[in-house]
Design a protein around this motif. Structure first.
Motif, PDB file in Angstrom:
ATOM      1  N   ASP A  68       0.851  -1.190   0.000  1.00  0.00           N
ATOM      2  CA  ASP A  68       0.000   0.000   0.000  1.00  0.00           C
ATOM      3  C   ASP A  68       0.889   1.243   0.000  1.00  0.00           C
ATOM      4  OD1 ASP A  68      -2.216   1.595   0.108  1.00  0.00           O
ATOM      5  OD2 ASP A  68      -2.384   1.531   2.293  1.00  0.00           O
ATOM      6  N   ILE A  69       0.786   2.044  -1.036  1.00  0.00           N
ATOM      7  CA  ILE A  69       1.575   3.271  -1.139  1.00  0.00           C
ATOM      8  C   ILE A  69       0.809   4.407  -0.474  1.00  0.00           C
ATOM      9  CG2 ILE A  69       2.486   5.006  -2.735  1.00  0.00           C
ATOM     10  CD1 ILE A  69       3.235   2.788  -4.622  1.00  0.00           C
ATOM     11  N   LEU A  70       1.455   5.069   0.456  1.00  0.00           N
ATOM     12  CA  LEU A  70       0.832   6.154   1.192  1.00  0.00           C
ATOM     13  C   LEU A  70       1.209   7.494   0.577  1.00  0.00           C
ATOM     14  CD1 LEU A  70       1.512   4.914   4.852  1.00  0.00           C
ATOM     15  CD2 LEU A  70      -0.536   4.541   3.446  1.00  0.00           C
ATOM     16  N   THR A  71       0.356   8.494   0.768  1.00  0.00           N
ATOM     17  CA  THR A  71       0.639   9.828   0.254  1.00  0.00           C
ATOM     18  C   THR A  71       1.891  10.396   0.921  1.00  0.00           C
ATOM     19  OG1 THR A  71      -1.711  10.198  -0.102  1.00  0.00           O
ATOM     20  CG2 THR A  71      -0.292  12.145  -0.072  1.00  0.00           C
ATOM     21  N   TRP A  72       2.751  11.003   0.125  1.00  0.00           N
ATOM     22  CA  TRP A  72       3.977  11.632   0.616  1.00  0.00           C
ATOM     23  C   TRP A  72       3.597  12.681   1.664  1.00  0.00           C
ATOM     24  CZ3 TRP A  72       7.843  14.380  -3.251  1.00  0.00           C
ATOM     25  CH2 TRP A  72       9.119  14.400  -2.693  1.00  0.00           C
ATOM     26  N   GLU A  73       4.168  12.569   2.827  1.00  0.00           N
ATOM     27  CA  GLU A  73       3.750  13.425   3.946  1.00  0.00           C
ATOM     28  C   GLU A  73       4.042  14.905   3.721  1.00  0.00           C
ATOM     29  OE1 GLU A  73       7.794  11.580   4.784  1.00  0.00           O
ATOM     30  OE2 GLU A  73       5.811  10.871   4.120  1.00  0.00           O
ATOM     31  N   VAL A  74       4.938  15.231   2.788  1.00  0.00           N
ATOM     32  CA  VAL A  74       5.292  16.641   2.558  1.00  0.00           C
ATOM     33  C   VAL A  74       4.539  17.255   1.389  1.00  0.00           C
ATOM     34  CG1 VAL A  74       7.600  16.266   3.511  1.00  0.00           C
ATOM     35  CG2 VAL A  74       7.251  16.142   1.017  1.00  0.00           C
ATOM     36  N   VAL A  75       3.763  16.453   0.655  1.00  0.00           N
ATOM     37  CA  VAL A  75       3.241  16.924  -0.634  1.00  0.00           C
ATOM     38  C   VAL A  75       2.339  18.143  -0.493  1.00  0.00           C
ATOM     39  CG1 VAL A  75       1.157  15.480  -0.798  1.00  0.00           C
ATOM     40  CG2 VAL A  75       2.438  16.077  -2.871  1.00  0.00           C
ATOM     41  N   SER A  76       1.583  18.237   0.599  1.00  0.00           N
ATOM     42  CA  SER A  76       0.674  19.374   0.749  1.00  0.00           C
ATOM     43  C   SER A  76       1.407  20.700   0.946  1.00  0.00           C
ATOM     44  CB  SER A  76      -0.284  19.140   1.923  1.00  0.00           C
ATOM     45  OG  SER A  76       0.443  19.024   3.131  1.00  0.00           O
ATOM     46  N   SER A  77       2.695  20.632   1.318  1.00  0.00           N
ATOM     47  CA  SER A  77       3.468  21.854   1.542  1.00  0.00           C
ATOM     48  C   SER A  77       4.308  22.249   0.335  1.00  0.00           C
ATOM     49  CB  SER A  77       4.400  21.682   2.755  1.00  0.00           C
ATOM     50  OG  SER A  77       5.425  20.736   2.469  1.00  0.00           O
ATOM     51  N   LEU A  78       4.314  21.432  -0.717  1.00  0.00           N
ATOM     52  CA  LEU A  78       5.173  21.690  -1.868  1.00  0.00           C
ATOM     53  C   LEU A  78       4.571  22.744  -2.793  1.00  0.00           C
ATOM     54  CD1 LEU A  78       6.259  18.061  -2.867  1.00  0.00           C
ATOM     55  CD2 LEU A  78       7.494  19.714  -1.445  1.00  0.00           C
ATOM     56  N   ASP A  79       5.435  23.642  -3.271  1.00  0.00           N
ATOM     57  CA  ASP A  79       5.042  24.619  -4.286  1.00  0.00           C
ATOM     58  C   ASP A  79       5.235  24.068  -5.692  1.00  0.00           C
ATOM     59  OD1 ASP A  79       4.659  26.959  -2.423  1.00  0.00           O
ATOM     60  OD2 ASP A  79       6.785  26.559  -2.049  1.00  0.00           O
ATOM     61  N   VAL A  80       6.286  23.274  -5.852  1.00  0.00           N
ATOM     62  CA  VAL A  80       6.673  22.738  -7.159  1.00  0.00           C
ATOM     63  C   VAL A  80       7.008  21.269  -6.997  1.00  0.00           C
ATOM     64  CG1 VAL A  80       8.344  22.881  -9.046  1.00  0.00           C
ATOM     65  CG2 VAL A  80       7.602  24.974  -7.881  1.00  0.00           C
ATOM     66  N   LEU A  81       6.575  20.453  -7.964  1.00  0.00           N
ATOM     67  CA  LEU A  81       6.870  19.029  -7.945  1.00  0.00           C
ATOM     68  C   LEU A  81       7.360  18.619  -9.324  1.00  0.00           C
ATOM     69  CD1 LEU A  81       6.813  16.387  -6.356  1.00  0.00           C
ATOM     70  CD2 LEU A  81       4.397  16.155  -6.939  1.00  0.00           C
ATOM     71  N   ILE A  82       8.521  17.975  -9.363  1.00  0.00           N
ATOM     72  CA  ILE A  82       9.156  17.607 -10.624  1.00  0.00           C
ATOM     73  C   ILE A  82       9.328  16.095 -10.677  1.00  0.00           C
ATOM     74  CG2 ILE A  82      11.199  17.891 -12.074  1.00  0.00           C
ATOM     75  CD1 ILE A  82      11.567  20.636 -10.687  1.00  0.00           C
ATOM     76  N   ILE A  83       8.780  15.489 -11.703  1.00  0.00           N
ATOM     77  CA  ILE A  83       8.846  14.034 -11.885  1.00  0.00           C
ATOM     78  C   ILE A  83       9.940  13.734 -12.890  1.00  0.00           C
ATOM     79  CG2 ILE A  83       7.581  11.973 -12.603  1.00  0.00           C
ATOM     80  CD1 ILE A  83       4.989  13.657 -12.011  1.00  0.00           C
ATOM     81  N   THR A  84      11.003  13.088 -12.429  1.00  0.00           N
ATOM     82  CA  THR A  84      12.117  12.783 -13.330  1.00  0.00           C
ATOM     83  C   THR A  84      12.311  11.286 -13.558  1.00  0.00           C
ATOM     84  OG1 THR A  84      13.823  12.661 -11.608  1.00  0.00           O
ATOM     85  CG2 THR A  84      13.321  14.847 -12.490  1.00  0.00           C
ATOM     86  N   PHE A  85      11.574  10.448 -12.826  1.00  0.00           N
ATOM     87  CA  PHE A  85      11.792   9.019 -13.026  1.00  0.00           C
ATOM     88  C   PHE A  85      11.088   8.570 -14.314  1.00  0.00           C
ATOM     89  CE2 PHE A  85       7.555   8.503 -11.295  1.00  0.00           C
ATOM     90  CZ  PHE A  85       7.103   7.295 -11.824  1.00  0.00           C
ATOM     91  N   PRO A  86      11.611   7.529 -15.000  1.00  0.00           N
ATOM     92  CA  PRO A  86      11.055   7.126 -16.297  1.00  0.00           C
ATOM     93  C   PRO A  86       9.754   6.343 -16.144  1.00  0.00           C
ATOM     94  CG  PRO A  86      12.897   5.708 -15.704  1.00  0.00           C
ATOM     95  CD  PRO A  86      12.832   6.775 -14.646  1.00  0.00           C
ATOM     96  N   ILE A  87       8.630   6.982 -16.450  1.00  0.00           N
ATOM     97  CA  ILE A  87       7.345   6.282 -16.421  1.00  0.00           C
ATOM     98  C   ILE A  87       7.283   5.269 -17.560  1.00  0.00           C
ATOM     99  CG2 ILE A  87       4.853   6.571 -16.687  1.00  0.00           C
ATOM    100  CD1 ILE A  87       5.086   9.227 -15.228  1.00  0.00           C
ATOM    101  N   SER A  88       7.919   5.598 -18.674  1.00  0.00           N
ATOM    102  CA  SER A  88       8.031   4.659 -19.790  1.00  0.00           C
ATOM    103  C   SER A  88       9.407   4.839 -20.413  1.00  0.00           C
ATOM    104  CB  SER A  88       6.935   4.906 -20.828  1.00  0.00           C
ATOM    105  OG  SER A  88       7.095   6.184 -21.415  1.00  0.00           O
TER     106      SER A  88
END
Length: 264
Positions: A68-88
């Motif tokens: 079970d993956i839980l929501t990142w505890e810091v996400v509500s405080s983030l202004d910017v979120l950058i996804i760099t991992f390869p989804i495909s």
């Protein structure tokens, strides 16, 4: 080396997938901002913690029926979120695998509504001898982009050329087809473009990010190794255009010519 100062101040920034590119972003921005990162490698947790990058161990390939993956505890405080991992990737276009990664990512970042960036690749364009702009391959024809945009309609999608700079130099690799043009980008330009997009509050954009000069692989290698270059032939080649971002952002590349990335 050109010293490029960050324009970002007092932001909470999350980098999902702190690999080769992510760590360079984090080091640039952490001086004046709070950084939070993720990694799939337990071995990297100690080093990222020591660098003050607040890491979280997470693997988005996980079978969600067993973990079970839980929501990142810091996400509500983030202004910017950058996804760099390869989804495909070129090697993995399996729709079910992509759907699983995006499902897990969505559980992790929840209903994030700040500025969201997804680092994709120019590999979405076919290997044809022509110049490609963003509209040549629509988001609807790229599974990862389409599913991510469906979940997060305001995500900015950046299609990156071959990542270069620092230890990444073309002459270190086993290169074929030396007369083909390159579609490379220096990591400092990627960082600077994201900074400009943050400053502009950009949302729902899609840009190619590739240096505007396209020398051949042979030219780049000769420049990097100090060998004389004699042009025998040059293919028309597959070219990726960054005109849209240059015009819309009024952006001038720090490193426009891949022959001289080695100077950085």
């Amino acid at each position: 080396m050109k010293e490029i100062c960050s324009k970002l101040n007092n932001l909470h920034i999350g980098i999902v997938g702190c690999g080769w590119l992510g760590i360079r972003m984090a080091r640039k921005w952490q001086i004046k901002n709070d950084l939070y990162t993720t990694t799939t490698s337990p071995d990297k947790i100690g080093a990222l913690t020591f660098q003050g990058l607040n890491p979280r161990l997470i693997d988005f390939n996980t079978d969600n029926s067993t973990v079970d993956i839980l929501t990142w505890e810091v996400v509500s405080s983030l202004d910017v979120l950058i996804i760099t991992f390869p989804i495909s990737s070129r090697k993995d276009q399996d729709r079910n695998n992509i759907k699983r990664r995006i499902h897990n990512l969505s559980k992790f970042i929840g209903n994030f509504d700040g500025q969201l960036f997804f680092m994709d690749s120019t590999s979405v364009y076919p290997d044809e001898q022509k110049e490609f702009i963003e509209d040549d391959i629509s988001i609807e024809n790229v599974v990862a982009e389409y599913l991510l945009r469906a979940a997060y309609p305001e995500v900015n999608i950046l299609r990156l050329g071959g990542l270069m700079g620092d230890d990444r130099q073309l002459h270190k690799y086993n290169v074929s087809n030396l007369d083909a043009p390159v579609n490379h980008v220096h990591f400092e330009d990627i960082i600077a473009i994201i900074e400009k997009m943050i400053e502009n509050r950009s949302r729902s954009k899609i840009y190619n990010i590739v240096a505007p000069v396209h020398p051949t692989k042979r030219e780049v290698i000769c420049e990097q190794t100090g060998q004389p270059y004699k042009e025998d032939k040059r293919e028309i080649g597959r070219l990726i255009s960054s005109r849209r971002l240059m015009e819309e952002l009024d952006y001038h590349f720090i490193y426009p010519d891949p022959r001289y990335f080695i100077l950085s």
